[in-house]
Write a protein that holds these residues in place. Structure first.
Motif, mmCIF file in Angstrom:
data_model
loop_
_atom_site.group_PDB
_atom_site.id
_atom_site.type_symbol
_atom_site.label_atom_id
_atom_site.label_comp_id
_atom_site.label_asym_id
_atom_site.label_seq_id
_atom_site.Cartn_x
_atom_site.Cartn_y
_atom_site.Cartn_z
ATOM 1 N N SER B 31 -25.398 27.328 69.974
ATOM 2 C CA SER B 31 -24.033 27.736 69.643
ATOM 3 C C SER B 31 -23.395 28.546 70.766
ATOM 4 C CB SER B 31 -24.042 28.552 68.360
ATOM 5 O OG SER B 31 -24.925 29.641 68.500
ATOM 6 N N VAL B 32 -23.783 28.245 71.992
ATOM 7 C CA VAL B 32 -23.304 28.993 73.154
ATOM 8 C C VAL B 32 -22.777 28.044 74.231
ATOM 9 C CG1 VAL B 32 -23.904 30.731 74.886
ATOM 10 C CG2 VAL B 32 -25.208 30.601 72.759
ATOM 11 N N LEU B 33 -21.616 28.374 74.765
ATOM 12 C CA LEU B 33 -21.071 27.610 75.893
ATOM 13 C C LEU B 33 -20.626 28.583 76.969
ATOM 14 C CD1 LEU B 33 -19.772 26.160 73.047
ATOM 15 C CD2 LEU B 33 -19.528 24.376 74.762
ATOM 16 N N GLU B 34 -20.589 28.114 78.207
ATOM 17 C CA GLU B 34 -20.175 28.971 79.302
ATOM 18 C C GLU B 34 -19.482 28.144 80.374
ATOM 19 O OE1 GLU B 34 -24.017 30.355 81.059
ATOM 20 O OE2 GLU B 34 -23.534 28.890 82.597
ATOM 21 N N GLY B 35 -18.765 28.821 81.256
ATOM 22 C CA GLY B 35 -18.178 28.111 82.372
ATOM 23 C C GLY B 35 -16.939 28.765 82.917
ATOM 24 N N GLU B 36 -16.456 28.197 84.020
ATOM 25 C CA GLU B 36 -15.192 28.630 84.603
ATOM 26 C C GLU B 36 -14.070 28.007 83.785
ATOM 27 O OE1 GLU B 36 -14.084 30.620 87.009
ATOM 28 O OE2 GLU B 36 -16.111 31.351 87.389
ATOM 29 N N ILE B 37 -13.060 28.787 83.490
ATOM 30 C CA ILE B 37 -11.935 28.278 82.714
ATOM 31 C C ILE B 37 -10.664 29.003 83.160
ATOM 32 C CG2 ILE B 37 -12.338 29.911 80.807
ATOM 33 C CD1 ILE B 37 -11.519 27.630 78.859
ATOM 34 N N THR B 38 -9.565 28.290 83.190
ATOM 35 C CA THR B 38 -8.304 28.953 83.548
ATOM 36 C C THR B 38 -7.767 29.696 82.330
ATOM 37 O OG1 THR B 38 -6.957 27.068 82.884
ATOM 38 C CG2 THR B 38 -7.713 27.103 85.170
ATOM 39 N N GLU B 39 -6.895 30.636 82.573
ATOM 40 C CA GLU B 39 -6.311 31.412 81.486
ATOM 41 C C GLU B 39 -5.552 30.483 80.521
ATOM 42 O OE1 GLU B 39 -4.637 35.950 81.299
ATOM 43 O OE2 GLU B 39 -5.416 35.015 83.098
ATOM 44 N N THR B 40 -4.869 29.505 81.102
ATOM 45 C CA THR B 40 -4.111 28.545 80.296
ATOM 46 C C THR B 40 -5.038 27.747 79.379
ATOM 47 O OG1 THR B 40 -2.723 28.309 82.246
ATOM 48 C CG2 THR B 40 -2.356 26.742 80.458
ATOM 49 N N ASN B 41 -6.128 27.254 79.940
ATOM 50 C CA ASN B 41 -7.055 26.477 79.126
ATOM 51 C C ASN B 41 -7.751 27.339 78.073
ATOM 52 O OD1 ASN B 41 -6.555 23.948 80.109
ATOM 53 N ND2 ASN B 41 -8.203 23.990 81.641
ATOM 54 N N LEU B 42 -7.999 28.590 78.404
ATOM 55 C CA LEU B 42 -8.615 29.480 77.433
ATOM 56 C C LEU B 42 -7.673 29.677 76.241
ATOM 57 C CD1 LEU B 42 -11.086 31.269 76.763
ATOM 58 C CD2 LEU B 42 -9.922 33.159 77.884
ATOM 59 N N LYS B 43 -6.406 29.809 76.541
ATOM 60 C CA LYS B 43 -5.409 29.936 75.459
ATOM 61 C C LYS B 43 -5.383 28.684 74.598
ATOM 62 C CE LYS B 43 -2.118 33.259 77.292
ATOM 63 N NZ LYS B 43 -0.891 33.391 78.099
ATOM 64 N N LYS B 44 -5.418 27.519 75.267
ATOM 65 C CA LYS B 44 -5.436 26.242 74.538
ATOM 66 C C LYS B 44 -6.651 26.174 73.632
ATOM 67 C CE LYS B 44 -3.363 23.100 77.930
ATOM 68 N NZ LYS B 44 -3.699 21.992 78.840
ATOM 69 N N LEU B 45 -7.809 26.517 74.203
ATOM 70 C CA LEU B 45 -9.058 26.463 73.451
ATOM 71 C C LEU B 45 -8.992 27.381 72.224
ATOM 72 C CD1 LEU B 45 -12.030 25.759 72.994
ATOM 73 C CD2 LEU B 45 -12.657 27.404 74.755
ATOM 74 N N LYS B 46 -8.483 28.591 72.424
ATOM 75 C CA LYS B 46 -8.370 29.527 71.299
ATOM 76 C C LYS B 46 -7.449 28.973 70.212
ATOM 77 C CE LYS B 46 -9.346 33.843 73.779
ATOM 78 N NZ LYS B 46 -8.769 35.061 74.367
#
Lengths: 87, 87
Positions: B31-46
């Motif tokens: 249940s764990v994921l990691e990686g480089e992500i842009t702020e925009t994509n992090l917002k999308k993911l949330k």
């Protein structure tokens, strides 16, 4: 140093793994703990966990940072680790 | 930025949460994921996760670092996330 530990272990070993990790770190979610820990204590914790887990079934990930904590921690939904204070 | 996401969600929602997270990050354990992500994509993911999870049952933690990745990641036992490449 700051550490995050995430485990995915067989049901029979969950309680012992959690109990062991909680001696050194704070429980934040089902199978996640975090906190400040000295290098010596991290070694102790690893040694203790090594005795408990089954290498061919379980998985424990240790993330460590020498200098800084995360810049942000956000919880969506429940703060499940908080329950540990009540139990 | 570098992100680690840990989720603890109801069984019915596990597959959707994992699938959603894997669009943006690498799966490293149950249940764990990691990686480089842009702020925009992090917002999308949330935003996407917000639609899936039940706030009163599930828990998703987002750890983010602006500048640096962890200084060390050690796996004890199985590297379970590696299975994602095979499935």
């Amino acid at each position: 140093m700051f550490a995050i530990i995430v485990y995915d272990v067989g049901e029979k070993r969950v309680a012992r793994v959690l109990k062991t990790c909680r001696k050194y770190l704070n429980w934040v979610q089902n199978s996640v703990l975090e906190g400040e820990i000295t290098e010596t204590n991290l070694k102790k914790l690893k040694a203790e966990l090594n005795k408990i887990i089954e290498d061919d079934e379980d998985s424990v990930i240790f993330y460590t940072w020498r200098t800084q904590k995360y810049s942000d921690r956000e919880i969506m939904g429940l703060e499940k680790g908080g329950q540990s204070l009540i139990i």
